[in-house]
Motif scaffolding. Structure first.
Motif, PDB file in Angstrom:
ATOM      1  N   ARG A   1      35.925  13.419 -23.344  1.00  0.00           N
ATOM      2  CA  ARG A   1      34.689  14.152 -23.055  1.00  0.00           C
ATOM      3  C   ARG A   1      34.425  14.201 -21.550  1.00  0.00           C
ATOM      4  N   ARG A   2      34.135  15.378 -21.044  1.00  0.00           N
ATOM      5  CA  ARG A   2      33.919  15.547 -19.607  1.00  0.00           C
ATOM      6  C   ARG A   2      32.671  14.819 -19.143  1.00  0.00           C
ATOM      7  N   SER A   3      31.712  14.628 -20.031  1.00  0.00           N
ATOM      8  CA  SER A   3      30.495  13.909 -19.647  1.00  0.00           C
ATOM      9  C   SER A   3      30.800  12.476 -19.237  1.00  0.00           C
ATOM     10  N   LEU A   4      31.900  11.918 -19.735  1.00  0.00           N
ATOM     11  CA  LEU A   4      32.267  10.544 -19.433  1.00  0.00           C
ATOM     12  C   LEU A   4      33.359  10.457 -18.373  1.00  0.00           C
ATOM     13  N   SER A   5      33.643  11.540 -17.710  1.00  0.00           N
ATOM     14  CA  SER A   5      34.697  11.561 -16.705  1.00  0.00           C
ATOM     15  C   SER A   5      34.139  11.240 -15.329  1.00  0.00           C
TER      16      SER A   5
END
Length: 510
Positions: A375-379
């Motif tokens: 998930r990009r939110s956690l990148s």
């Protein structure tokens, strides 16, 4: 030195990221290059002397990747006929051979994520700086390279060649233990594996994975104090805190890490190492006084900045280490978290392992390492990026009350200097963030979904200093610099508690 230069002939890169089917792979992974060369070798007759050169190439280690910055195209669904059909095989379509016509096959949704490269920057260079390759092997690799016609999707037409040098002005991705970008690379035995899978009619496996980081480039000053690596965590179950309660959550995460390092690694570290690690992650010296040098910051990871798809929900946490922090600090924190992770049936993780973060009387959250979460939110890469325009996700805590709206830019300018940032050429301040999904500086969060102890937003209720950010002046900002600045960008008095966290404005990241 060995350099393989890949020129994208039409300026478009169509290659799907294996970790996220909705995202284009960039920079191109060295393993993709190696697979293309193996394919060209097989289609060219699979000669033994060419195989020997490929066997040497897989032992050279992960290369540096010199790649230009490209722009990502909007991903749309394309409904295309299914290709893996046959008559008399495992799968049959329609009546007779007519059923194999594209017009008769079922259509499935597919995406083709892509990158568009600048007209004057269409080459990617894979560089093995310390490689020892004989002239004969170099010539053989050149022969294989000339037969490679595409990299990734067949629409990514390329010309591959062995080069003698690379331009000095391209961004460079280098292997790094603290890197946040995961690239697939060829490893010893990869050629045998690809041959075996091909003969068995199976798809290639992902293969070896190595962490990469983007080396600083000229014209992209570092954000200074907090430009070190990140350690990312995700909420895997239990109580999911409200975004507006982040300073309290940050304090609880910091306290938990201090306890974990002290109890789980106390016997493995020397006294000096233990004191150094604890001071960096706690922000305090051994006598309890505040640390006068940069230390770890605890920042929220939320679903923000994705336009209309932004929910604003808090999904994880990250520990942002200072740029001069020794590697021992990050290694110790990861080791302590890993050892604290226990079997948790309620955890939303593949291996059902997480560690418990107690949030006072309100409940317990479950946290797990998020290194492999797609998930990009956690990148962390979103925040350790390079951009001229940065906008705040959490409000900036001003260090004094402004006399009026015109006084705010000057206060924010001083906050940027304190954080080690260059002076912005433009500062826009507002109670609402320009980042989609981010909560306002003065949100109304009273309600049954928010625990009673956190109904006052942005307060560090139990901090050791008794500091209550919610009662201090808060504002969202958009910072514009005259030259690209590389993250992490954290501004204001609450930056070590995750307030003043900024992300590149949409379309501005390099």
């Amino acid at each position: 030195m060995l350099v393989l230069t890949c020129e994208y002939l039409n300026g478009v890169v169509v290659a799907t990221d294996v970790a996220n089917r909705e995202r284009a792979e960039w920079p191109p992974h060295p393993a993709r290059l190696y697979s293309a060369m193996v394919s060209a070798w097989g289609e060219g007759g699979a000669s033994p002397h060419e195989r020997e050169a490929l066997a040497v190439l897989e032992t050279l280690g992960p290369p540096d990747v010199h790649a230009p910055e490209g722009s990502r195209r909007t991903v749309a669904d394309h409904f295309v006929p299914v290709n893996d059909t046959s008559l008399g095989g495992r799968k049959s379509v329609g009546d007779g051979a007519v059923g194999l016509l594209p017009s008769r096959r079922n259509r499935q949704a597919r995406t083709f994520p892509s990158i568009t490269l600048p007209d004057d920057r269409r080459e990617v260079h894979f560089v093995w700086a310390s490689a020892e390759v004989s002239p004969h092997q170099r010539t053989v690799l050149e022969q294989i390279a000339t037969r490679v016609s595409y990299l990734g999707h067949s629409r990514s037409l390329v010309r591959l060649a062995v080069s003698e040098s690379v331009p000095e002005d391209l961004p460079v991705w280098r292997p790094s233990p603290q890197g946040t970008q995961m690239l697939r690379v060829p490893t010893p035995g990869r050629l045998d594996e690809l041959e075996t899978l091909y003969m068995a009619g199976q798809r290639p496996t992902v293969g070896g994975i190595v962490r990469y980081s983007l080396a600083p480039t000229a014209g992209a000053p570092s954000s200074g104090a907090l430009a070190g690596p990140w350690i990312t965590l995700r909420f895997a179950g239990g109580l999911i805190p409200a975004m507006e309660a982040w300073p309290y959550v940050a304090w609880m995460v910091r306290r938990a890490l201090v306890r974990l390092v002290d109890t789980l690694l106390g016997e493995e570290l020397t006294r000096e190492e233990r004191e150094m690690v604890l001071s960096v992650i706690s922000g305090h010296q051994t006598d309890g006084s505040p640390l006068q040098t940069p230390h770890a910051a605890y920042v929220p990871l939320a679903n923000v900045g994705f336009g209309r798809y932004s929910s604003g929900l808090l999904l994880g946490a990250a520990i942002a280490l200072p740029s001069d922090a020794p590697h021992l600090v990050g290694d110790a924190v990861r080791a302590a978290i890993t050892r604290a992770m226990v079997e948790t049936p309620d955890a939303d993780t593949n291996d059902q392992r997480a560690f418990m973060l107690r949030l006072g009387v309100d409940g317990t959250a479950l946290l797990a390492l998020a290194d492999d979460d797609p998930r990009r939110s956690l990148s962390a890469a979103r925040y350790i990026a390079t951009s001229r325009v940065w906008t705040s996700v959490t409000p900036v805590v001003l260090d004094r009350f402004p006399r009026g709206p015109s006084d705010v830019p000057g206060i924010v300018l001083q906050a940027c200097r304190h954080a080690g940032l260059p002076d912005p050429v433009q500062i826009d301040a507002h109670k609402h963030s320009a980042c989609a999904g981010a909560p306002p500086a003065r949100p109304k969060i009273a309600g049954p979904s928010v625990p009673g102890a956190w109904r006052t937003a942005w307060r560090d209720e139990h901090g050791t200093t008794g500091e209550r950010f919610g009662s201090r002046p808060l504002t969202h900002v958009t910072l514009t610099f005259d030259a690209p600045v590389r993250g992490t960008v954290l501004v204001g008095a609450g930056r070590y508690h995750g307030l003043g966290l900024c992300v590149p404005a949409i379309g501005e990241a390099l």
